[in-house]
Write an enzyme that holds these catalytic residues in place. Structure first.
Site, PDB file in Angstrom:
ATOM      1  N   HIS A  32      19.977 -35.160  17.408  1.00 42.28           N
ATOM      2  CA  HIS A  32      20.774 -36.243  16.803  1.00 42.28           C
ATOM      3  C   HIS A  32      19.084 -37.513  16.632  1.00 42.28           C
ATOM      4  O   HIS A  32      18.277 -36.979  17.358  1.00 42.28           O
ATOM      5  CB  HIS A  32      21.461 -37.054  17.423  1.00 42.28           C
ATOM      6  N   HIS A  41       7.298 -29.516   8.251  1.00 43.95           N
ATOM      7  CA  HIS A  41       7.155 -29.035   8.552  1.00 43.95           C
ATOM      8  C   HIS A  41       7.324 -28.290   9.445  1.00 43.95           C
ATOM      9  O   HIS A  41       7.167 -28.403  10.963  1.00 43.95           O
ATOM     10  CB  HIS A  41       6.506 -27.451   7.676  1.00 43.95           C
TER      11      HIS A  41
HETATM   12  C1  LIG Z   1      -2.472 -24.271  17.065  1.00 41.43           C
HETATM   13  C2  LIG Z   1      -3.492 -23.449  15.812  1.00 41.43           C
HETATM   14  C3  LIG Z   1      -3.122 -24.004  14.415  1.00 41.43           C
HETATM   15  C4  LIG Z   1      -4.569 -23.204  16.277  1.00 41.43           C
HETATM   16  O1  LIG Z   1      -5.618 -22.870  15.206  1.00 41.43           O
HETATM   17  P1  LIG Z   1      -6.911 -22.390  15.410  1.00 41.43           P
HETATM   18  O2  LIG Z   1      -7.468 -24.163  15.045  1.00 41.43           O
HETATM   19  O3  LIG Z   1      -7.655 -21.844  14.583  1.00 41.43           O
HETATM   20  O4  LIG Z   1      -7.643 -22.843  16.264  1.00 41.43           O
HETATM   21  P2  LIG Z   1      -8.102 -21.642  17.301  1.00 41.43           P
HETATM   22  O5  LIG Z   1      -7.455 -20.256  17.012  1.00 41.43           O
HETATM   23  O6  LIG Z   1      -9.356 -21.592  17.261  1.00 41.43           O
HETATM   24  O7  LIG Z   1      -7.821 -21.790  19.185  1.00 41.43           O
HETATM   25  C5  LIG Z   1      -8.301 -22.507  19.410  1.00 41.43           C
HETATM   26  C6  LIG Z   1      -7.993 -22.466  21.037  1.00 41.43           C
HETATM   27  O8  LIG Z   1      -6.680 -23.132  21.256  1.00 41.43           O
HETATM   28  C7  LIG Z   1      -6.152 -22.067  21.636  1.00 41.43           C
HETATM   29  N1  LIG Z   1      -4.856 -21.469  20.904  1.00 41.43           N
HETATM   30  C8  LIG Z   1      -4.604 -21.427  19.360  1.00 41.43           C
HETATM   31  N2  LIG Z   1      -3.235 -21.627  20.175  1.00 41.43           N
HETATM   32  C9  LIG Z   1      -2.043 -21.304  20.632  1.00 41.43           C
HETATM   33  C10 LIG Z   1      -1.312 -22.099  20.996  1.00 41.43           C
HETATM   34  N3  LIG Z   1       0.107 -21.800  20.054  1.00 41.43           N
HETATM   35  N4  LIG Z   1      -0.493 -21.812  21.862  1.00 41.43           N
HETATM   36  C11 LIG Z   1      -1.885 -21.844  22.757  1.00 41.43           C
HETATM   37  N5  LIG Z   1      -2.994 -22.192  22.376  1.00 41.43           N
HETATM   38  C12 LIG Z   1      -3.499 -22.121  21.941  1.00 41.43           C
HETATM   39  C13 LIG Z   1      -7.114 -20.429  21.257  1.00 41.43           C
HETATM   40  O9  LIG Z   1      -6.294 -19.615  22.344  1.00 41.43           O
HETATM   41  C14 LIG Z   1      -7.783 -21.592  21.542  1.00 41.43           C
HETATM   42  O10 LIG Z   1      -8.337 -21.083  23.265  1.00 41.43           O
HETATM   43  P3  LIG Z   1      -9.588 -21.440  23.704  1.00 41.43           P
HETATM   44  O11 LIG Z   1     -10.657 -21.988  22.981  1.00 41.43           O
HETATM   45  O12 LIG Z   1      -9.990 -20.987  25.364  1.00 41.43           O
HETATM   46  O13 LIG Z   1     -10.077 -19.568  23.420  1.00 41.43           O
HETATM   47  C15 LIG Z   1      -2.742 -22.439  15.308  1.00 41.43           C
HETATM   48  O14 LIG Z   1      -3.237 -21.041  16.879  1.00 41.43           O
HETATM   49  C16 LIG Z   1      -0.873 -21.974  16.116  1.00 41.43           C
HETATM   50  O15 LIG Z   1      -0.276 -21.772  16.546  1.00 41.43           O
HETATM   51  N6  LIG Z   1      -0.603 -22.796  14.456  1.00 41.43           N
HETATM   52  C17 LIG Z   1       0.834 -22.326  14.422  1.00 41.43           C
HETATM   53  C18 LIG Z   1       1.173 -20.920  13.749  1.00 41.43           C
HETATM   54  C19 LIG Z   1       2.957 -21.167  13.021  1.00 41.43           C
HETATM   55  O16 LIG Z   1       3.373 -21.990  13.784  1.00 41.43           O
HETATM   56  N7  LIG Z   1       3.084 -21.069  11.747  1.00 41.43           N
HETATM   57  C20 LIG Z   1       4.549 -20.665  11.360  1.00 41.43           C
HETATM   58  C21 LIG Z   1       4.651 -20.540   9.740  1.00 41.43           C
HETATM   59  S1  LIG Z   1       6.411 -20.251   9.674  1.00 41.43           S
END
Ligand SMILES: CC(C)(COP(=O)(O)OP(=O)(O)OC[C@H]1O[C@@H](n2cnc3c(N)ncnc32)[C@H](O)[C@@H]1OP(=O)(O)O)[C@@H](O)C(=O)NCCC(=O)NCCS
Length: 207
Positions: free
Chosen positions: A134, A143
């Site tokens: 709510h 998104h």
């Molecule tokens: C958050 C996110 C955008 C980061 O992507 P990025 O900018 O490419 O970052 P990286 O993959 O280089 O990760 C950077 C650091 O964050 C950590 N990390 C990334 N995503 C994480 C998550 N969701 N939870 C915890 N840690 C995360 C990585 O392990 C890395 O840690 P390190 O530096 O200790 O190795 C991506 O991991 C994510 O979670 N995207 C969401 C995807 C999603 O939900 N899509 C829905 C589609 S319908």
């Protein structure tokens, strides 16, 4: 009964889900546009060139349209450039309070729940099974990914992406154009343009 008509902009996987929702809602999808019409599109056979190549040539008037582009910034750019009437795509299994409001061009997928007095902006994606409680305010072009859970009185800024399965506790304000990582637990307000991951959620980047 005559079917209502709708056009879809975007021919990828997100488009496929929207097309299915519209067909279930008894719409006929008359056109699918894409800026890469010759690319690989699993969802559709006939793809018409989009507006990017020549905005003036695009058929802005005509049947209402849904911008089916998953990347928030791209969806915003296209939606702002079009002079179209926009339709909504709401799956019949979504539960939406009658006191909530949903903006034009927004899509709400199967099993999503939107509770009382929540305002969802325009061209927003409320993805499969997302739970929005709510008094939330969800900004334009945001998104909320599958299975994300937003408690009461949460605010999400324009263009922000809440990742799959993320959780936001009550009364938290998340700024605009943020990315909340998959599975992140957000316990406090987040400034604009931040990327947040982990439990508890920590800012790892600011653009
Ligand atoms: C958050 C996110 C955008 C980061 O992507 P990025 O900018 O490419 O970052 P990286 O993959 O280089 O990760 C950077 C650091 O964050 C950590 N990390 C990334 N995503 C994480 C998550 N969701 N939870 C915890 N840690 C995360 C990585 O392990 C890395 O840690 P390190 O530096 O200790 O190795 C991506 O991991 C994510 O979670 N995207 C969401 C995807 C999603 O939900 N899509 C829905 C589609 S319908």
């Amino acid at each position: 009964m005559n079917k209502k008509k709708v056009r879809i902009y975007g021919a990828g996987g997100h488009s496929q889900v929207i097309k299915e929702v519209m067909e279930l809602n008894n719409f006929e999808v008359t056109d699918i546009f894409d800026d890469k019409p010759k690319g690989v599109h699993h969802a559709v056979k006939n793809v018409t060139v989009g507006a990017k190549e020549n905005l003036n040539n695009f058929p802005h008037s005509g049947d209402p349209l849904i911008v089916a582009i998953g990347i928030n910034a791209q969806r915003a750019e296209i939606a702002k450039s079009l002079q179209c009437q926009f339709e909504k795509a709401i799956h019949h299994s979504a539960i939406i309070s009658k006191t909530s409001k949903i903006g034009e061009g927004t899509v709400v997928f199967a099993g999503a729940i939107i509770q009382s007095n929540t305002k969802i902006g325009k061209h927003v994606i409320i993805n499969t099974g997302a739970s929005i409680d709510h008094d939330n305010i969800i900004g334009d072009y945001a998104h909320v990914s599958p299975k994300a859970a937003l408690c009461g009185h949460v605010e999400v800024g324009e263009g922000t992406h809440i990742g799959v399965g993320a959780v936001v506790i009550p009364k938290v304000k998340i700024g605009k154009w943020c990315t909340i990582g998959a599975g992140t637990i957000v316990l406090k307000d987040i400034p604009d343009y931040s990327t947040v991951v982990g439990n508890p959620g920590k800012i790892i980047k600011t653009i």
